[in-house]
Design an enzyme around this catalytic site. Structure first.
Site, PDB file in Angstrom:
ATOM      1  N   GLU A 274       0.816  -1.209   0.000  1.00  0.00           N
ATOM      2  CA  GLU A 274       0.000   0.000   0.000  1.00  0.00           C
ATOM      3  C   GLU A 274       0.854   1.266   0.000  1.00  0.00           C
ATOM      4  O   GLU A 274       0.660   2.172   0.817  1.00  0.00           O
ATOM      5  CB  GLU A 274      -0.966  -0.006   1.193  1.00  0.00           C
ATOM      6  CG  GLU A 274      -1.894  -1.205   1.153  1.00  0.00           C
ATOM      7  CD  GLU A 274      -2.925  -1.247   2.276  1.00  0.00           C
ATOM      8  OE1 GLU A 274      -2.631  -0.759   3.379  1.00  0.00           O
ATOM      9  OE2 GLU A 274      -4.022  -1.775   2.024  1.00  0.00           O
ATOM     10  N   ASP A 353      -8.505  -9.064   4.030  1.00  0.00           N
ATOM     11  CA  ASP A 353      -8.260  -7.974   4.969  1.00  0.00           C
ATOM     12  C   ASP A 353      -9.337  -7.893   6.043  1.00  0.00           C
ATOM     13  O   ASP A 353     -10.168  -6.983   6.007  1.00  0.00           O
ATOM     14  CB  ASP A 353      -8.189  -6.651   4.203  1.00  0.00           C
ATOM     15  CG  ASP A 353      -7.599  -5.534   5.042  1.00  0.00           C
ATOM     16  OD1 ASP A 353      -7.082  -5.816   6.127  1.00  0.00           O
ATOM     17  OD2 ASP A 353      -7.663  -4.384   4.595  1.00  0.00           O
ATOM     18  N   GLU A 381     -12.510  -2.222  12.043  1.00  0.00           N
ATOM     19  CA  GLU A 381     -12.480  -1.515  10.763  1.00  0.00           C
ATOM     20  C   GLU A 381     -13.613  -1.942   9.834  1.00  0.00           C
ATOM     21  O   GLU A 381     -14.310  -1.104   9.274  1.00  0.00           O
ATOM     22  CB  GLU A 381     -11.125  -1.742  10.080  1.00  0.00           C
ATOM     23  CG  GLU A 381     -11.058  -1.123   8.700  1.00  0.00           C
ATOM     24  CD  GLU A 381      -9.710  -1.320   8.007  1.00  0.00           C
ATOM     25  OE1 GLU A 381      -8.813  -1.955   8.582  1.00  0.00           O
ATOM     26  OE2 GLU A 381      -9.578  -0.835   6.866  1.00  0.00           O
TER      27      GLU A 381
HETATM   28  O1  GCW Z   1      -6.966  -2.867   6.350  1.00  0.00           O
HETATM   29  C1  GCW Z   1      -6.061  -2.111   5.686  1.00  0.00           C
HETATM   30  C2  GCW Z   1      -6.354  -0.766   6.225  1.00  0.00           C
HETATM   31  C3  GCW Z   1      -5.176   0.158   6.260  1.00  0.00           C
HETATM   32  C4  GCW Z   1      -4.035  -0.573   6.958  1.00  0.00           C
HETATM   33  C5  GCW Z   1      -3.715  -1.837   6.183  1.00  0.00           C
HETATM   34  C6  GCW Z   1      -2.631  -2.684   6.836  1.00  0.00           C
HETATM   35  C7  GCW Z   1      -2.348   0.291   8.400  1.00  0.00           C
HETATM   36  O2  GCW Z   1      -7.441  -0.223   5.513  1.00  0.00           O
HETATM   37  O3  GCW Z   1      -5.566   1.308   6.941  1.00  0.00           O
HETATM   38  O4  GCW Z   1      -2.900   0.233   7.132  1.00  0.00           O
HETATM   39  O5  GCW Z   1      -4.841  -2.641   6.114  1.00  0.00           O
HETATM   40  O6  GCW Z   1      -2.967  -3.658   7.470  1.00  0.00           O
HETATM   41  O7  GCW Z   1      -1.470  -2.384   6.673  1.00  0.00           O
END
Ligand code: GCW
Length: 666
Positions: A274, A353, A381
């Site tokens: 990311e 995720d 989240e």
């Molecule tokens: O779930 C996603 C999140 C990001 C997060 C990433 C991760 C810290 O939307 O905000 O970043 O995973 O786990 O690295």
């Protein structure tokens, strides 16, 4: 009055146990009275018993083991194990270190706090050995005070790029140590701006102070590291892990860091993910990056925890070949055996995720020669932002109990991360934490059950979701039997209820982009994140079989065959693995479309029932708690209603198939 709640270490007055002779004297052995963890343990014991029962116990110190140096490895469980037993005029806590004594003390305080009969609870002696060596919390706190995916206010570690250490810091350490947490990463894995300077003189003093406070409670401090530190703070033009200049810079840097923060356990790294920098930029592997840092950290007995959340986040939604679910496996599996022995790979529980339902990451049970750690998320989240009640411990129990078939015995996820399956040197479990500076720490008081529960479960994987929930309620909210029952009954089914009114049958997502709260069925459908449901007028789901992306085959048998076959695949994951017509019959006997309608109407209705149950507690729990949770329930209900109606309308409009039961769809 403190400006935050003390939750389960509040030690309010208790009725049962006042006349218990055993609580009047404690024989502690395993570490001496000069050990700083023992000092804290004794203080805790005295404070707790005084406040709860008005007892001032005598303390007698017994034999004292040698204090071993800081270590994150397997043998830590030997030192953290404790035995609590009764003696004629008191009770004994035996351990092999201060941490063991501390955990024994918290065991006793928990029993008193839950109004257990002490004689009964410890009649035959109680020995507990932690199930996992590393039991960690990962804060995604930024140094400007914001928290990535935080739903409980701002950070209590940072204000305006400064580290804050106050009474709350100490109480935080007490609170998490009391449930068995022994390691904390205090900064976001996305290390940017000021956080990149954590490993510089700017923050050493504060970090060293914080590390000492934590160490007094058996907790090791960890930092998230910016992989490109050599460039961003070191002035070099490269972060190539095989470049001599880069290696030399890290050697000097780590020497400085470990000298200035002697309690530091090591680092957590998010690389090539990311937008974060990593070894891929230099044509190197994840193992090259991790090993370079680990080799240097080794000298200080420290470890490198390297995250496996590496995937292409700039995918084209038109492309059906690329499958984000495969990414972790494809990026890390080929190097199994190459990661050095003080590297741990930290693996999210699912391949995507932290959705409300996902299969287990195939790296767990795939990797056989690599230290592994499980990563779960108690920050809600994707599971309701601590507005919607979603008690996650039942999900974690499922994850831990999953049979990977990676060996003839000891093949569950719990076995692997405990280190038992492969006799790994380092292993354990981490949760992305849900805390902030809200008065009640976790936004919703009921979300405190996930913080409490994660620690309890990480320490003792055999505990049930119900036992944990009950302890949480008794210690934090009320001793009244009816209240305890009601709240436990709200917590236990809450995850499945949340699942019912959100995305169906394991497909995940359908959330509002960016915030991830609330429904948006197509929110990510034509986007770059690799998170698609592929619904059209005939069906829905992603084909991850041998005819699709092949993801199902990444599992060991028989899991691979089960997932690969729509008739064998468990209903709750069927759309994760298969693209199916709406008319496909599930094991439940329902069609996919009818399942979607039924579960959504039910989920919304059940959420209303939870809220009703909560309402019945007015006057029976503190006003502060009652109002906080009531307000959240109001928001949960409007959220659940939107999810229910939007999902049902969406699929009715796509499929044209009416609800068998003729309920209102828009
Ligand atoms: O779930 C996603 C999140 C990001 C997060 C990433 C991760 C810290 O939307 O905000 O970043 O995973 O786990 O690295």
């Amino acid at each position: 009055m403190k400006n935050y709640a003390e939750l389960w270490i509040g030690y309010g007055e208790r009725q049962t146990g006042r006349d218990c002779i055993n609580l009047r004297k404690f024989y502690l052995s395993g570490a001496g009275e000069s050990d700083k963890i023992v000092k804290n343990a004794v203080r805790e014991l005295k404070t707790g018993l005084k406040a709860m029962l008005d007892i001032d116990p005598g303390i007698v110190f017994g034999s004292c083991a040698e204090t071993a140096p800081v270590n994150n490895g397997r043998d830590i469980q030997d030192r953290e194990e404790y035995t609590v037993s009764l003696c004629d005029d008191g009770m004994a806590i035996d351990a092999k270190s201060g941490a063991g004594i501390l955990y024994g003390v918290f065991d006793v305080l928990r029993s008193v706090s839950c109004e257990k009969d002490i004689k009964e609870a410890y009649a035959s002696g109680k020995t507990v050995r932690p199930s996992n060596p590393l039991r960690m919390l990962n804060h995604w706190d930024n140094m400007d005070g914001s928290i990535e995916r935080g739903y409980s206010g701002e950070s209590f570690f940072y204000v305006n790029d400064e580290i804050v250490i106050d009474e709350r810091t100490v109480d935080y350490a007490r609170m998490i140590a009391s449930v068995g947490i022994n390691a904390v990463v205090i900064n976001n894995v996305n290390v940017k701006q000021a956080a990149s300077y954590m490993i510089t003189d700017r923050y050493f003093d504060k970090l060293s102070e914080l590390g000492e406070i934590f160490a007094g409670y058996g907790i090791r401090l960890f930092l998230s590291l910016n992989y490109a530190s050599t460039i961003e703070i070191g002035g070099l033009d490269s972060a190539d892990p095989l470049d001599e200049k880069v290696i030399a810079w890290w050697k000097t840097k780590m020497a400085e860091v470990f000298e200035r923060i002697p309690t530091l356990g090591g680092f957590l790294v998010k690389a090539d993910s990311e937008g974060r920098p990593g070894p891929f930029t230099y044509g190197r592997t994840q193992a090259d990056g991790a090993n370079m840092l680990a080799d240097i950290a080794k000298e200080y007995n420290a470890i490198i925890i390297w995250r496996c959340f590496v995937y292409n986040c700039k995918q084209d939604w038109r492309d059906r070949k690329t499958d984000r679910a495969r990414a972790g496996y494809d990026n890390f599996m080929p190097m199994d055996g190459d990661y050095h022995d003080n590297v741990i790979l930290q693996i999210k529980n699912g391949p995507m995720d932290f959705q409300i339902r996902e299969p287990i990451s195939p790296l767990l049970g795939g990797l056989k020669k690599t230290n592994q750690m499980l990563e779960v998320q108690i920050a809600q989240e994707y599971t309701g932002h601590q507005i919607d009640v979603c008690y996650l411990i039942p999900e974690f129990k499922e994850i831990l109990g999953f049979k990977t078939y990676c060996s003839d015995d000891k093949d569950t996820v719990a076995d692997i991360i405990s280190g038992d399956t492969f006799e790994s040197r380092y292993s354990g479990i981490a949760a992305v934490t849900n805390t902030g500076n809200d008065f009640n720490w976790t936004g919703n008081y009921l979300a405190g059950a996930n913080l409490f529960g994660f620690g309890r479960l990480a320490f003792d994987t055999d505990l049930s979701s119900e036992e944990i929930a009950e302890e949480f309620v008794r210690m934090t909210i009320s001793q009244d039997e009816a209240v305890v029952r009601t709240i436990v009954d709200i917590l236990l089914p809450s995850r499945e209820i949340y699942e019912r009114y959100t995305s169906p049958l394991g497909i995940g997502w359908m959330v509002t982009p960016a915030t991830h709260y609330g429904c948006s069925v197509d929110g990510y459908e034509y986007d770059r994140w690799g998170t698609y449901h592929r619904a059209d007028h005939l069906g829905i789901g992603v084909d991850r079989t041998d005819k699709g992306t092949g993801y199902a085959l990444l599992y060991n048998e028989p899991n691979a065959s089960v997932y690969n076959d729509p008739d064998k695949c468990p209903d709750e994951l069927v759309l994760f693995f298969h693209h199916l017509p709406y008319t496909h019959k599930l094991h439940s006997g329902k069609t996919v479309i009818q399942h979607i309608y039924d579960t959504h109407f039910e989920g919304y209705e059940e959420a209303q029932q939870l809220a009703e149950k909560w309402k019945s507690l007015k006057g029976k729990v503190s006003d502060e708690i009652f109002e906080n949770v009531s307000e959240r329930f109001e928001r949960q209900l409007s959220n659940a209603r939107e999810w229910c109606d939007q999902v049902n309308s969406y699929f009715f409009r796509k499929s044209g198939i009416p609800d068998e039961k003729g309920r209102q769809i828009y």
